[in-house]
Motif scaffolding. Structure first.
Motif, PDB file in Angstrom:
ATOM      1  N   ALA A 230       1.137  -0.584  -0.311  1.00 50.25           N
ATOM      2  CA  ALA A 230       0.424  -0.168  -0.001  1.00 50.25           C
ATOM      3  C   ALA A 230       0.781   1.393  -0.287  1.00 50.25           C
ATOM      4  N   PRO A 231       0.571   2.437  -1.065  1.00 53.86           N
ATOM      5  CA  PRO A 231       1.004   3.893  -0.710  1.00 53.86           C
ATOM      6  C   PRO A 231       1.328   3.971   0.363  1.00 53.86           C
ATOM      7  N   ASP A 232       2.494   4.638   1.042  1.00 57.36           N
ATOM      8  CA  ASP A 232       2.450   5.134   2.376  1.00 57.36           C
ATOM      9  C   ASP A 232       2.555   6.857   2.580  1.00 57.36           C
ATOM     10  N   GLY A 233       2.023   7.854   2.533  1.00 56.21           N
ATOM     11  CA  GLY A 233       1.969   8.977   2.383  1.00 56.21           C
ATOM     12  C   GLY A 233       2.853   9.457   3.513  1.00 56.21           C
ATOM     13  N   ASN A 234       3.456   8.858   4.095  1.00 58.63           N
ATOM     14  CA  ASN A 234       4.606   8.849   4.677  1.00 58.63           C
ATOM     15  C   ASN A 234       6.175   9.370   4.030  1.00 58.63           C
ATOM     16  N   LEU A 235       5.881   7.971   3.476  1.00 59.32           N
ATOM     17  CA  LEU A 235       7.206   7.923   2.059  1.00 59.32           C
ATOM     18  C   LEU A 235       7.389   8.868   0.976  1.00 59.32           C
ATOM     19  N   GLU A 236       6.427   9.869   1.376  1.00 61.16           N
ATOM     20  CA  GLU A 236       6.639  10.778  -0.675  1.00 61.16           C
ATOM     21  C   GLU A 236       6.190  12.039   0.041  1.00 61.16           C
ATOM     22  N   ILE A 237       7.329  12.642  -0.575  1.00 60.87           N
ATOM     23  CA  ILE A 237       7.546  14.118   0.075  1.00 60.87           C
ATOM     24  C   ILE A 237       7.677  15.138  -1.766  1.00 60.87           C
ATOM     25  N   SER A 238       7.828  15.894  -1.294  1.00 56.22           N
ATOM     26  CA  SER A 238       8.725  17.134  -2.856  1.00 56.22           C
ATOM     27  C   SER A 238      10.000  17.626  -2.587  1.00 56.22           C
ATOM     28  N   GLY A 239      10.322  17.177  -3.669  1.00 57.83           N
ATOM     29  CA  GLY A 239      11.730  18.271  -3.318  1.00 57.83           C
ATOM     30  C   GLY A 239      11.747  19.124  -4.141  1.00 57.83           C
ATOM     31  N   HIS A 240      10.872  20.087  -4.894  1.00 60.03           N
ATOM     32  CA  HIS A 240      10.586  20.599  -5.999  1.00 60.03           C
ATOM     33  C   HIS A 240      11.814  21.204  -6.784  1.00 60.03           C
ATOM     34  N   ALA A 241      12.484  20.288  -6.764  1.00 57.53           N
ATOM     35  CA  ALA A 241      13.549  19.936  -8.182  1.00 57.53           C
ATOM     36  C   ALA A 241      14.519  20.516  -8.405  1.00 57.53           C
ATOM     37  N   THR A 242      14.543  20.518  -7.127  1.00 60.72           N
ATOM     38  CA  THR A 242      16.300  21.114  -7.041  1.00 60.72           C
ATOM     39  C   THR A 242      17.485  19.691  -5.975  1.00 60.72           C
ATOM     40  N   ALA A 243      18.565  20.423  -6.044  1.00 56.42           N
ATOM     41  CA  ALA A 243      19.173  19.757  -4.667  1.00 56.42           C
ATOM     42  C   ALA A 243      19.423  19.747  -3.859  1.00 56.42           C
ATOM     43  N   ASP A 244      18.863  21.083  -3.263  1.00 61.34           N
ATOM     44  CA  ASP A 244      18.453  21.822  -1.629  1.00 61.34           C
ATOM     45  C   ASP A 244      17.429  20.901  -1.378  1.00 61.34           C
ATOM     46  N   GLY A 245      16.494  20.935  -2.675  1.00 62.25           N
ATOM     47  CA  GLY A 245      15.036  20.499  -2.011  1.00 62.25           C
ATOM     48  C   GLY A 245      15.255  18.857  -1.861  1.00 62.25           C
TER      49      GLY A 245
END
Length: 338
Positions: free
Chosen positions: A216-231
């Motif tokens: 089951a996909p786990d929302g805690n394991l998904e996060i946005s990095g906004h396409a940058t190395a810092d992100g």
């Protein structure tokens, strides 16, 4: 008059040099085989043209043939790495048919975009390729409808133009399948800005493969990095600091994977022994030179450029009139991070 500023050689010059009429020169140089010209006359004309350095007037020839042998290509920034790859794929494919590209850069300025297309139309291009440096919806100026037009790495919000785009969903599947095949069950996902087509497609592929594996996909394991190395660094840090962190991370672009590497190494973890990482895009200056080398899903820019020319040529030849979207496969490139 200096050699560098001499006037162009004309058909009249060739005629005088060969001792024939101008009409005979025109018939020979335009390869009018329906007109009877003696072979020795034809040979004299061709020899005179070569000796004088005659070049045909492309504009006049285009008017006579009703085709120019040129395609126009419009993009935002021609020096962007992805744009360069699209241009290479398109030009290599066009050359197979003895066609050439006229390229215009718009710098993402709508006024410059309209002006660029107008100038290309003035050069009587047979068709247009409109290429974006990132996958998204676009709106073209109305004048683009004056010739056959194909979109590359983008799509028309009104559905008026055929489009060639990367298969983002299958790319997301490939990355996730590779991590599952390596034995990982808890796979983190660092995504792009969530509403853009690349982010949507890659996330769909990631979810599909997890569900097919009974995870089951786990929302805690998904996060946005906004396409940058810092992100990517910030997002990976958040995932690694979970009470039950992932054993693998799928980053939706290589820049975020580069930031994830830093977060992983700061914690004394080894790639891939302690945690695996996969990227997306295959940005050569990143993926090939990270240590260890980054396994990544490649965006097929050269292939999209070539497919765009294929489709444009088919439309011009009357073999295709569709306005649908063609997806191009995104292959997985193995290096050493899984």
């Amino acid at each position: 008059m200096s050699e560098t500023t001499r006037r162009p050689v004309t058909m009249a010059d060739v005629a005088r040099h060969a001792g024939v009429s101008r009409s005979a020169v025109s018939f020979v140089l335009n390869d009018r085989r329906s007109v009877s010209i003696a072979e020795d006359t034809r040979d004299r004309v061709l020899a005179a043209a070569a000796e004088l350095g005659y070049r045909p007037n492309a504009g006049a020839r285009a008017l006579a043939k009703k085709q120019s042998d040129w395609y126009g290509l419009v993009t935002e920034i021609v020096t962007a790495p992805f744009a360069v790859d699209i241009i290479k794929g398109a030009q290599d494919r066009a050359l197979v048919d003895e066609k050439y590209l006229l390229i215009a850069s718009t710098e993402s300025d709508p006024a410059a975009e309209t002006a660029a297309i107008e100038r290309l139309l003035e050069q009587r291009v047979e068709g247009l390729l409109y290429a974006a440096t990132w996958h998204r919806a676009v709106e073209l100026p109305a004048i683009a409808r004056e010739v056959p037009t194909v979109l590359v790495n983008c799509f028309d919000v009104e559905g008026r133009y055929p489009a060639i785009v990367p298969d983002e969903r299958t790319g997301g599947r490939r990355a996730t399948e590779r991590l599952l095949a390596a034995g990982h069950r808890r796979i983190g996902f660092i995504n792009l800005d969530p509403d853009i087509p690349a982010a949507v497609g890659r996330r769909v592929g990631y979810h599909e493969v997890l569900r097919e594996a009974g995870i089951a996909p786990d929302g805690n394991l998904e996060i946005s990095g906004h396409a940058t190395a810092d992100g990517g660094y910030t997002a990976a840090s958040a995932l690694l600091d979970l009470a039950d962190p992932p054993t693998a991370v799928f980053c939706a672009n290589d820049r975020m994977a580069m930031g994830a590497y830093d977060a992983i190494k700061e914690r004394g973890l080894r790639i891939p022994q302690d945690i695996a990482v996969i990227g997306f895009d295959n940005q050569e200056l990143i993926a090939a030179y990270l240590r260890p080398g980054l396994t990544t899903v490649a965006l097929p820019f050269e292939q999209m450029g070539a497919r765009g020319v294929d489709l444009l040529a088919a439309i011009i030849a009357g073999q295709s009139t569709g306005t649908g979207t063609v997806t191009v496969d995104c292959p997985l490139l193995e290096r050493a991070s899984v």
